[in-house]
Design a protein around this motif. Sequence first.
Motif, PDB file in Angstrom:
ATOM      1  N   ARG A  81       0.826  -1.208   0.000  1.00  0.00           N
ATOM      2  CA  ARG A  81       0.000   0.000   0.000  1.00  0.00           C
ATOM      3  C   ARG A  81       0.862   1.260   0.000  1.00  0.00           C
ATOM      4  NH1 ARG A  81      -4.974   0.189   1.980  1.00  0.00           N
ATOM      5  NH2 ARG A  81      -4.857   2.249   1.011  1.00  0.00           N
ATOM      6  N   TYR A  82       1.996   1.170   0.630  1.00  0.00           N
ATOM      7  CA  TYR A  82       2.923   2.299   0.687  1.00  0.00           C
ATOM      8  C   TYR A  82       4.333   1.780   0.424  1.00  0.00           C
ATOM      9  CZ  TYR A  82      -1.000   4.419   3.136  1.00  0.00           C
ATOM     10  OH  TYR A  82      -2.237   4.876   3.469  1.00  0.00           O
ATOM     11  N   LEU A  83       5.088   2.551  -0.333  1.00  0.00           N
ATOM     12  CA  LEU A  83       6.459   2.134  -0.636  1.00  0.00           C
ATOM     13  C   LEU A  83       7.328   3.360  -0.864  1.00  0.00           C
ATOM     14  CD1 LEU A  83       8.488  -0.105  -1.245  1.00  0.00           C
ATOM     15  CD2 LEU A  83       7.704  -0.094  -3.614  1.00  0.00           C
ATOM     16  N   ILE A  84       8.437   3.397  -0.155  1.00  0.00           N
ATOM     17  CA  ILE A  84       9.460   4.415  -0.376  1.00  0.00           C
ATOM     18  C   ILE A  84      10.706   3.684  -0.853  1.00  0.00           C
ATOM     19  CG2 ILE A  84      10.872   6.229   0.655  1.00  0.00           C
ATOM     20  CD1 ILE A  84       8.660   6.625   2.732  1.00  0.00           C
ATOM     21  N   THR A  85      11.236   4.125  -1.975  1.00  0.00           N
ATOM     22  CA  THR A  85      12.391   3.456  -2.537  1.00  0.00           C
ATOM     23  C   THR A  85      13.371   4.503  -3.082  1.00  0.00           C
ATOM     24  OG1 THR A  85      13.102   1.683  -4.038  1.00  0.00           O
ATOM     25  CG2 THR A  85      11.437   3.210  -4.862  1.00  0.00           C
ATOM     26  N   VAL A  86      14.459   4.016  -3.640  1.00  0.00           N
ATOM     27  CA  VAL A  86      15.469   4.925  -4.196  1.00  0.00           C
ATOM     28  C   VAL A  86      15.568   4.743  -5.696  1.00  0.00           C
ATOM     29  CG1 VAL A  86      16.797   5.066  -2.064  1.00  0.00           C
ATOM     30  CG2 VAL A  86      17.314   3.270  -3.731  1.00  0.00           C
ATOM     31  N   THR A  87      16.062   5.746  -6.351  1.00  0.00           N
ATOM     32  CA  THR A  87      16.207   5.711  -7.801  1.00  0.00           C
ATOM     33  C   THR A  87      16.993   4.486  -8.254  1.00  0.00           C
ATOM     34  OG1 THR A  87      16.139   8.114  -7.929  1.00  0.00           O
ATOM     35  CG2 THR A  87      17.124   6.969  -9.778  1.00  0.00           C
ATOM     36  N   GLY A  88      16.435   3.780  -9.250  1.00  0.00           N
ATOM     37  CA  GLY A  88      17.133   2.665  -9.861  1.00  0.00           C
ATOM     38  C   GLY A  88      16.906   1.305  -9.233  1.00  0.00           C
ATOM     39  N   LYS A  89      16.243   1.232  -8.116  1.00  0.00           N
ATOM     40  CA  LYS A  89      16.027  -0.052  -7.445  1.00  0.00           C
ATOM     41  C   LYS A  89      14.725  -0.672  -7.925  1.00  0.00           C
ATOM     42  CE  LYS A  89      15.957  -2.266  -2.922  1.00  0.00           C
ATOM     43  NZ  LYS A  89      15.980  -2.073  -1.456  1.00  0.00           N
ATOM     44  N   LYS A  90      14.831  -1.759  -8.659  1.00  0.00           N
ATOM     45  CA  LYS A  90      13.665  -2.417  -9.263  1.00  0.00           C
ATOM     46  C   LYS A  90      12.613  -2.760  -8.231  1.00  0.00           C
ATOM     47  CE  LYS A  90      12.362  -6.459 -12.047  1.00  0.00           C
ATOM     48  NZ  LYS A  90      12.863  -7.663 -12.760  1.00  0.00           N
ATOM     49  N   LEU A  91      11.356  -2.552  -8.596  1.00  0.00           N
ATOM     50  CA  LEU A  91      10.268  -2.908  -7.686  1.00  0.00           C
ATOM     51  C   LEU A  91       9.069  -3.437  -8.470  1.00  0.00           C
ATOM     52  CD1 LEU A  91       7.704  -0.643  -7.554  1.00  0.00           C
ATOM     53  CD2 LEU A  91       9.613   0.790  -6.876  1.00  0.00           C
ATOM     54  N   THR A  92       8.239  -4.180  -7.767  1.00  0.00           N
ATOM     55  CA  THR A  92       7.008  -4.732  -8.337  1.00  0.00           C
ATOM     56  C   THR A  92       5.851  -4.424  -7.413  1.00  0.00           C
ATOM     57  OG1 THR A  92       8.173  -6.551  -9.427  1.00  0.00           O
ATOM     58  CG2 THR A  92       5.812  -6.823  -9.090  1.00  0.00           C
ATOM     59  N   VAL A  93       4.775  -3.927  -7.978  1.00  0.00           N
ATOM     60  CA  VAL A  93       3.533  -3.741  -7.250  1.00  0.00           C
ATOM     61  C   VAL A  93       2.560  -4.819  -7.734  1.00  0.00           C
ATOM     62  CG1 VAL A  93       1.681  -2.160  -6.627  1.00  0.00           C
ATOM     63  CG2 VAL A  93       3.948  -1.258  -7.182  1.00  0.00           C
ATOM     64  N   THR A  94       2.066  -5.605  -6.810  1.00  0.00           N
ATOM     65  CA  THR A  94       1.184  -6.699  -7.218  1.00  0.00           C
ATOM     66  C   THR A  94      -0.270  -6.244  -7.238  1.00  0.00           C
ATOM     67  OG1 THR A  94       0.885  -7.529  -4.962  1.00  0.00           O
ATOM     68  CG2 THR A  94       2.762  -8.378  -6.229  1.00  0.00           C
ATOM     69  N   CYS A  95      -1.055  -6.890  -8.074  1.00  0.00           N
ATOM     70  CA  CYS A  95      -2.490  -6.646  -8.174  1.00  0.00           C
ATOM     71  C   CYS A  95      -3.178  -7.980  -8.419  1.00  0.00           C
ATOM     72  CB  CYS A  95      -2.804  -5.692  -9.325  1.00  0.00           C
ATOM     73  SG  CYS A  95      -4.571  -5.514  -9.652  1.00  0.00           S
ATOM     74  N   SER A  96      -4.228  -8.238  -7.665  1.00  0.00           N
ATOM     75  CA  SER A  96      -4.957  -9.488  -7.815  1.00  0.00           C
ATOM     76  C   SER A  96      -6.449  -9.224  -7.684  1.00  0.00           C
ATOM     77  CB  SER A  96      -4.498 -10.485  -6.753  1.00  0.00           C
ATOM     78  OG  SER A  96      -5.145 -11.714  -6.911  1.00  0.00           O
ATOM     79  N   GLN A  97      -7.247  -9.893  -8.540  1.00  0.00           N
ATOM     80  CA  GLN A  97      -8.708  -9.764  -8.448  1.00  0.00           C
ATOM     81  C   GLN A  97      -9.331 -11.152  -8.380  1.00  0.00           C
ATOM     82  OE1 GLN A  97     -10.815 -10.696 -11.228  1.00  0.00           O
ATOM     83  NE2 GLN A  97      -9.305 -10.829 -12.886  1.00  0.00           N
ATOM     84  N   ASN A  98     -10.451 -11.233  -7.664  1.00  0.00           N
ATOM     85  CA  ASN A  98     -11.108 -12.531  -7.461  1.00  0.00           C
ATOM     86  C   ASN A  98     -12.467 -12.603  -8.137  1.00  0.00           C
ATOM     87  OD1 ASN A  98     -12.607 -10.894  -5.836  1.00  0.00           O
ATOM     88  ND2 ASN A  98     -12.248 -12.015  -3.934  1.00  0.00           N
ATOM     89  N   MET A  99     -12.674 -11.806  -9.193  1.00  0.00           N
ATOM     90  CA  MET A  99     -13.969 -11.724  -9.848  1.00  0.00           C
ATOM     91  C   MET A  99     -13.959 -12.350 -11.237  1.00  0.00           C
ATOM     92  SD  MET A  99     -14.809  -7.852  -8.593  1.00  0.00           S
ATOM     93  CE  MET A  99     -13.093  -7.353  -8.612  1.00  0.00           C
ATOM     94  N   ASN A 100     -12.883 -13.014 -11.598  1.00  0.00           N
ATOM     95  CA  ASN A 100     -12.756 -13.652 -12.910  1.00  0.00           C
ATOM     96  C   ASN A 100     -12.903 -12.643 -14.056  1.00  0.00           C
ATOM     97  OD1 ASN A 100     -12.190 -16.078 -14.298  1.00  0.00           O
ATOM     98  ND2 ASN A 100     -14.337 -16.300 -14.892  1.00  0.00           N
ATOM     99  N   HIS A 101     -12.442 -11.428 -13.826  1.00  0.00           N
ATOM    100  CA  HIS A 101     -12.541 -10.394 -14.847  1.00  0.00           C
ATOM    101  C   HIS A 101     -11.522 -10.593 -15.950  1.00  0.00           C
ATOM    102  CE1 HIS A 101     -14.620  -7.254 -12.041  1.00  0.00           C
ATOM    103  NE2 HIS A 101     -15.463  -8.104 -12.579  1.00  0.00           N
ATOM    104  N   GLU A 102     -11.954 -10.280 -17.185  1.00  0.00           N
ATOM    105  CA  GLU A 102     -11.052 -10.383 -18.332  1.00  0.00           C
ATOM    106  C   GLU A 102     -10.080  -9.211 -18.366  1.00  0.00           C
ATOM    107  OE1 GLU A 102     -12.919 -13.814 -19.760  1.00  0.00           O
ATOM    108  OE2 GLU A 102     -11.291 -12.814 -20.796  1.00  0.00           O
ATOM    109  N   TYR A 103     -10.604  -8.029 -18.084  1.00  0.00           N
ATOM    110  CA  TYR A 103      -9.874  -6.782 -18.316  1.00  0.00           C
ATOM    111  C   TYR A 103      -9.267  -6.272 -17.015  1.00  0.00           C
ATOM    112  CZ  TYR A 103      -9.115  -1.929 -19.809  1.00  0.00           C
ATOM    113  OH  TYR A 103      -8.561  -0.706 -20.113  1.00  0.00           O
TER     114      TYR A 103
END
Lengths: 113, 114
Positions: free
Chosen positions: A9-31
């Motif tokens: 929900r919150y992230l503080i990082t530094v320039t150049g450090k790779k990061l991933t924000v995850t997203c998941s849905q449980n509604m079987n949505h296509e889009y």
Amino acid sequence: EAQVTQNPRYLITVTGKKLTVTCSQNMNHEYMSWYRQDPGLGLRQIYYSMNVEVTDKGDVPEGYKVSRKEKRNFPLILESPSPNQTSLYFCASSFLAGADTQYFGPGTRLTVL
Amino acid sequence: AQSVTQPDIHITVSEGASLELRCNYSYGATPYLFWYVQSPGQGLQLLLKYFSGDTLVQGIKGFEAEFKRSQSSFNLRKPSVHWSDAAEYFCAVGARGGNEKLTFGTGTRLTIIP
């Protein structure tokens, strides 16, 4: 409960450090899609996905990557974050794209120093 | 390509007063139209949507919106606002193809004063 979840929900990082924000849905949505929200600019679409293995650029894709290996997950990847990517990020999902109710995640506040 | 204009960046209204938030769109045909609300620290929630039929649409929390084709507008209204309505409101337009993206306006921030 039908929902879209994002982590972190919150992230503080530094320039150049790779990061991933995850997203998941449980509604079987296509889009699924990613937006960034900046003051005075509203929501701008970064990337979207019509279905598994189908992704495309939105309005502001530079500096971001996405993947859609499973229907429920749509992670946002910043390979080399820069300060201009400091923003509030939202993931959303729906059955259709422009013709359907979008369900939004709670947002991820990212700060890049 | 479609676009959305919300001309009011910030509106202040007294509690109990009526409210109208403006939204103008640009699209070659009749689009899908939406209003979303974002409460402080929250994601966006759908208030109401227009697909076809009756041009006056009722939504949640006592909101309504009217689609006016001749004016390319989809203004949001509420007869009497409550302090809990303080939030940011976004108008959005979707193309009729069904798989076209949703385009959002820049938002209107609503402040409620006692």
